[in-house]
Write a protein that holds these residues in place. Structure first.
Motif, PDB file in Angstrom:
ATOM      1  N   VAL A  18      -6.886 -55.026 -75.273  1.00  0.00           N
ATOM      2  CA  VAL A  18      -6.656 -53.699 -75.868  1.00  0.00           C
ATOM      3  C   VAL A  18      -5.716 -52.880 -74.980  1.00  0.00           C
ATOM      4  O   VAL A  18      -4.782 -52.236 -75.469  1.00  0.00           O
ATOM      5  CB  VAL A  18      -7.993 -52.959 -76.084  1.00  0.00           C
ATOM      6  N   VAL A  19      -5.949 -52.918 -73.674  1.00  0.00           N
ATOM      7  CA  VAL A  19      -5.097 -52.173 -72.739  1.00  0.00           C
ATOM      8  C   VAL A  19      -3.670 -52.729 -72.751  1.00  0.00           C
ATOM      9  O   VAL A  19      -2.689 -51.979 -72.812  1.00  0.00           O
ATOM     10  CB  VAL A  19      -5.677 -52.230 -71.311  1.00  0.00           C
ATOM     11  N   ALA A  20      -3.534 -54.059 -72.711  1.00  0.00           N
ATOM     12  CA  ALA A  20      -2.202 -54.672 -72.733  1.00  0.00           C
ATOM     13  C   ALA A  20      -1.461 -54.329 -74.021  1.00  0.00           C
ATOM     14  O   ALA A  20      -0.250 -54.083 -74.020  1.00  0.00           O
ATOM     15  CB  ALA A  20      -2.331 -56.189 -72.579  1.00  0.00           C
ATOM     16  N   HIS A  21      -2.187 -54.302 -75.131  1.00  0.00           N
ATOM     17  CA  HIS A  21      -1.594 -54.017 -76.448  1.00  0.00           C
ATOM     18  C   HIS A  21      -1.229 -52.540 -76.580  1.00  0.00           C
ATOM     19  O   HIS A  21      -0.152 -52.200 -77.103  1.00  0.00           O
ATOM     20  CB  HIS A  21      -2.594 -54.408 -77.533  1.00  0.00           C
ATOM     21  N   THR A  22      -2.100 -51.663 -76.088  1.00  0.00           N
ATOM     22  CA  THR A  22      -1.911 -50.222 -76.270  1.00  0.00           C
ATOM     23  C   THR A  22      -1.034 -49.601 -75.193  1.00  0.00           C
ATOM     24  O   THR A  22      -0.139 -48.809 -75.489  1.00  0.00           O
ATOM     25  CB  THR A  22      -3.286 -49.505 -76.261  1.00  0.00           C
ATOM     26  N   VAL A  23      -1.289 -49.964 -73.939  1.00  0.00           N
ATOM     27  CA  VAL A  23      -0.580 -49.345 -72.815  1.00  0.00           C
ATOM     28  C   VAL A  23       0.687 -50.124 -72.449  1.00  0.00           C
ATOM     29  O   VAL A  23       1.761 -49.553 -72.288  1.00  0.00           O
ATOM     30  CB  VAL A  23      -1.505 -49.229 -71.584  1.00  0.00           C
ATOM     31  N   ASN A  24       0.564 -51.453 -72.327  1.00  0.00           N
ATOM     32  CA  ASN A  24       1.715 -52.283 -71.956  1.00  0.00           C
ATOM     33  C   ASN A  24       2.610 -52.607 -73.148  1.00  0.00           C
ATOM     34  O   ASN A  24       3.693 -53.184 -72.988  1.00  0.00           O
ATOM     35  CB  ASN A  24       1.251 -53.598 -71.314  1.00  0.00           C
ATOM     36  N   LYS A  25       2.137 -52.282 -74.353  1.00  0.00           N
ATOM     37  CA  LYS A  25       2.910 -52.493 -75.586  1.00  0.00           C
ATOM     38  C   LYS A  25       3.247 -53.962 -75.841  1.00  0.00           C
ATOM     39  O   LYS A  25       4.337 -54.293 -76.320  1.00  0.00           O
ATOM     40  CB  LYS A  25       4.206 -51.660 -75.571  1.00  0.00           C
ATOM     41  N   LEU A  26       2.314 -54.857 -75.537  1.00  0.00           N
ATOM     42  CA  LEU A  26       2.498 -56.270 -75.840  1.00  0.00           C
ATOM     43  C   LEU A  26       1.986 -56.566 -77.244  1.00  0.00           C
ATOM     44  O   LEU A  26       1.161 -55.827 -77.790  1.00  0.00           O
ATOM     45  CB  LEU A  26       1.730 -57.140 -74.837  1.00  0.00           C
ATOM     46  N   GLU A  27       2.473 -57.666 -77.834  1.00  0.00           N
ATOM     47  CA  GLU A  27       1.934 -58.109 -79.120  1.00  0.00           C
ATOM     48  C   GLU A  27       0.488 -58.557 -78.910  1.00  0.00           C
ATOM     49  O   GLU A  27       0.072 -58.870 -77.786  1.00  0.00           O
ATOM     50  CB  GLU A  27       2.764 -59.273 -79.670  1.00  0.00           C
ATOM     51  N   TRP A  28      -0.305 -58.599 -79.980  1.00  0.00           N
ATOM     52  CA  TRP A  28      -1.721 -58.923 -79.841  1.00  0.00           C
ATOM     53  C   TRP A  28      -1.935 -60.320 -79.255  1.00  0.00           C
ATOM     54  O   TRP A  28      -2.777 -60.519 -78.389  1.00  0.00           O
ATOM     55  CB  TRP A  28      -2.447 -58.788 -81.182  1.00  0.00           C
ATOM     56  N   GLU A  29      -1.144 -61.305 -79.708  1.00  0.00           N
ATOM     57  CA  GLU A  29      -1.284 -62.658 -79.157  1.00  0.00           C
ATOM     58  C   GLU A  29      -0.937 -62.676 -77.671  1.00  0.00           C
ATOM     59  O   GLU A  29      -1.604 -63.336 -76.869  1.00  0.00           O
ATOM     60  CB  GLU A  29      -0.363 -63.644 -79.894  1.00  0.00           C
ATOM     61  N   GLU A  30       0.101 -61.947 -77.283  1.00  0.00           N
ATOM     62  CA  GLU A  30       0.481 -61.859 -75.882  1.00  0.00           C
ATOM     63  C   GLU A  30      -0.622 -61.200 -75.062  1.00  0.00           C
ATOM     64  O   GLU A  30      -0.948 -61.643 -73.948  1.00  0.00           O
ATOM     65  CB  GLU A  30       1.786 -61.063 -75.740  1.00  0.00           C
ATOM     66  N   SER A  31      -1.195 -60.159 -75.623  1.00  0.00           N
ATOM     67  CA  SER A  31      -2.257 -59.418 -74.933  1.00  0.00           C
ATOM     68  C   SER A  31      -3.480 -60.294 -74.688  1.00  0.00           C
ATOM     69  O   SER A  31      -4.077 -60.265 -73.600  1.00  0.00           O
ATOM     70  CB  SER A  31      -2.658 -58.190 -75.762  1.00  0.00           C
ATOM     71  N   LEU A  32      -3.857 -61.088 -75.684  1.00  0.00           N
ATOM     72  CA  LEU A  32      -5.009 -61.986 -75.532  1.00  0.00           C
ATOM     73  C   LEU A  32      -4.770 -63.008 -74.429  1.00  0.00           C
ATOM     74  O   LEU A  32      -5.644 -63.280 -73.615  1.00  0.00           O
ATOM     75  CB  LEU A  32      -5.282 -62.710 -76.854  1.00  0.00           C
ATOM     76  N   SER A  33      -3.563 -63.562 -74.406  1.00  0.00           N
ATOM     77  CA  SER A  33      -3.232 -64.586 -73.420  1.00  0.00           C
ATOM     78  C   SER A  33      -3.282 -64.035 -72.005  1.00  0.00           C
ATOM     79  O   SER A  33      -3.909 -64.611 -71.109  1.00  0.00           O
ATOM     80  CB  SER A  33      -1.837 -65.154 -73.719  1.00  0.00           C
ATOM     81  N   VAL A  34      -2.624 -62.895 -71.782  1.00  0.00           N
ATOM     82  CA  VAL A  34      -2.567 -62.295 -70.448  1.00  0.00           C
ATOM     83  C   VAL A  34      -3.955 -61.836 -70.000  1.00  0.00           C
ATOM     84  O   VAL A  34      -4.353 -62.038 -68.854  1.00  0.00           O
ATOM     85  CB  VAL A  34      -1.570 -61.120 -70.430  1.00  0.00           C
ATOM     86  N   SER A  35      -4.712 -61.227 -70.915  1.00  0.00           N
ATOM     87  CA  SER A  35      -6.050 -60.752 -70.567  1.00  0.00           C
ATOM     88  C   SER A  35      -6.989 -61.910 -70.217  1.00  0.00           C
ATOM     89  O   SER A  35      -7.847 -61.787 -69.336  1.00  0.00           O
ATOM     90  CB  SER A  35      -6.633 -59.947 -71.738  1.00  0.00           C
ATOM     91  N   SER A  36      -6.824 -63.042 -70.899  1.00  0.00           N
ATOM     92  CA  SER A  36      -7.640 -64.211 -70.606  1.00  0.00           C
ATOM     93  C   SER A  36      -7.408 -64.691 -69.174  1.00  0.00           C
ATOM     94  O   SER A  36      -8.343 -65.126 -68.490  1.00  0.00           O
ATOM     95  CB  SER A  36      -7.312 -65.341 -71.593  1.00  0.00           C
ATOM     96  N   VAL A  37      -6.160 -64.582 -68.698  1.00  0.00           N
ATOM     97  CA  VAL A  37      -5.850 -64.961 -67.322  1.00  0.00           C
ATOM     98  C   VAL A  37      -6.560 -64.031 -66.338  1.00  0.00           C
ATOM     99  O   VAL A  37      -7.136 -64.473 -65.344  1.00  0.00           O
ATOM    100  CB  VAL A  37      -4.325 -64.935 -67.071  1.00  0.00           C
ATOM    101  N   VAL A  38      -6.541 -62.730 -66.627  1.00  0.00           N
ATOM    102  CA  VAL A  38      -7.217 -61.760 -65.764  1.00  0.00           C
ATOM    103  C   VAL A  38      -8.712 -62.076 -65.673  1.00  0.00           C
ATOM    104  O   VAL A  38      -9.295 -62.084 -64.586  1.00  0.00           O
ATOM    105  CB  VAL A  38      -7.018 -60.320 -66.290  1.00  0.00           C
ATOM    106  N   ALA A  39      -9.324 -62.358 -66.827  1.00  0.00           N
ATOM    107  CA  ALA A  39     -10.759 -62.675 -66.839  1.00  0.00           C
ATOM    108  C   ALA A  39     -11.050 -63.937 -66.031  1.00  0.00           C
ATOM    109  O   ALA A  39     -12.049 -64.012 -65.298  1.00  0.00           O
ATOM    110  CB  ALA A  39     -11.248 -62.832 -68.277  1.00  0.00           C
ATOM    111  N   SER A  40     -10.185 -64.938 -66.138  1.00  0.00           N
ATOM    112  CA  SER A  40     -10.371 -66.189 -65.394  1.00  0.00           C
ATOM    113  C   SER A  40     -10.248 -65.958 -63.891  1.00  0.00           C
ATOM    114  O   SER A  40     -11.044 -66.472 -63.101  1.00  0.00           O
ATOM    115  CB  SER A  40      -9.345 -67.231 -65.839  1.00  0.00           C
ATOM    116  N   LEU A  41      -9.245 -65.176 -63.488  1.00  0.00           N
ATOM    117  CA  LEU A  41      -9.048 -64.881 -62.069  1.00  0.00           C
ATOM    118  C   LEU A  41     -10.225 -64.099 -61.493  1.00  0.00           C
ATOM    119  O   LEU A  41     -10.680 -64.355 -60.377  1.00  0.00           O
ATOM    120  CB  LEU A  41      -7.744 -64.100 -61.868  1.00  0.00           C
TER     121      LEU A  41
END
Length: 345
Positions: free
Chosen positions: A121-144
């Protein structure tokens, strides 16, 4: 087989490049006019130097070109797994944005999917990424974060087995999310989070969210988090750590240490909304505005609303600009209006 898929098939099956390195070169081949079998195998070393900068990659590609089309003769029918890898990600539809009055309830869930959803949600709203991009990047953060927590609980993280992983060889960038700097890979499918040299596709986190938040729960939590992200957008833009601090205030409460690993706790919508500085005003007036949706998103919202979408509520959420979008959808025969509400045809 489309031009991009054909190029990717040649680079992976023919030249033996790993999927990540191959995906990073697809656009370069297409832009150079090398998107058909004839044009690919007519490419010379001099041609390659113009759009493939790394000598090691050029050597592999040139070797495959010299073998001619026979290099793919045994692979005319890719396996289902390979075919799935070659195709761009299927469109993952963003959860529905619900009216403020529908945002209530408690979900029993562990922290990982909560972090994935909030980060997306933050990546999509604040970073202005597409929803698929936001899910991918956020998944990396959660894994780390999960790996860091495991290291704190059990000591040094276990080393990877099975030999050294191949390093990502394509264009990369950095995305700041929840206080972390995440490596992002530029692929022909769009921006994707990159973890240990591997592209993270958005379908996996999307499936995980659907499992963690069944039914309407995902739409409820998404809507509440979207309000919070928009409300605190300027703070998060100044410092991405602020987004993680907000997450710490509403995430499920669990036992610390090993006993709480993977444990579920209560995620209360009320806690999320109470962090919105302007929420009381928005709740009374029903005028919390957000970014104008696409037609696909609006159709999904209309399908989810049994009694139709109120035009007044749509304007409260998205502003008067939504009228034009609705009119276009009516002209295209996608929706119709009845008694001030929008319904799917």
């Amino acid at each position: 087989m489309s031009g991009k898929v054909l190029v990717l098939d040649f680079l992976t099956n023919g030249a033996g490049l790993d999927l990540v390195a191959a995906a990073s070169l697809v656009d370069a081949f297409v832009q150079a006019g090398r998107s058909t079998s004839a044009s690919i195998f007519a490419t010379t070393d001099k041609d390659l130097k113009e759009f493939v900068s790394k000598p090691a990659l050029r050597k592999k590609i040139l070797a495959a070109i010299r073998k001619g089309p026979k290099v793919l003769e045994q692979k005319d029918e890719p396996s289902k797994k390979r075919a799935a890898a070659l195709e761009p990600d299927a469109k993952i539809i963003r959860p529905c944005l619900l009216p403020v009055g529908d945002l209530h309830g408690v979900v029993r869930v562990n922290r990982s999917p909560v972090m994935i959803l909030w980060g997306a949600v933050v990546a999509h709203t604040v970073n202005k990424l597409e929803w698929e991009e936001s899910l991918s990047v956020s998944s990396v953060v959660a894994s780390l974060n999960a790996k860091a927590k495991a290291a704190r609980i059990w000591g040094e993280a276990k080393k990877e087995e099975g030999g050294r992983r191949k390093e990502y060889e394509g264009p990369i960038s950095e995305v700041s999310l929840l206080g972390r700097s995440v490596t992002a890979c530029s692929t022909f499918m769009g921006l994707r989070g990159c973890l240990e040299g591997q592209v993270v596709h958005p379908k996996s986190p999307a499936d995980r969210l659907a499992q963690a938040f069944p039914g309407k729960q995902l739409d409820v939590m998404f809507s509440a988090m979207l309000l919070l992200a928009e409300d605190r957008r300027e703070e998060i833009l100044r410092d991405s750590h602020r987004a993680y601090s907000l997450y710490e205030q509403f995430r499920p409460s669990i036992t610390d240490g090993a006993a709480g690993w993977g444990a579920a706790g209560d995620l209360d919508v009320k806690l999320i909304l109470e962090l919105c500085k302007d929420f009381p005003l928005g709740r009374q007036e029903g005028k919390v505005k957000t970014e104008l949706p696409g037609k696909e998103q609006l159709l999904k919202e209309a399908m989810a609303a049994a009694g139709g979408l109120s035009k007044e509520e749509l304007e409260n959420r998205y502003g008067e600009e939504v009228r034009v979008l609705v009119e276009e959808m009516q002209l295209e025969g996608l929706v119709y209006e009845k008694e001030g509400c929008i319904f799917c045809l």
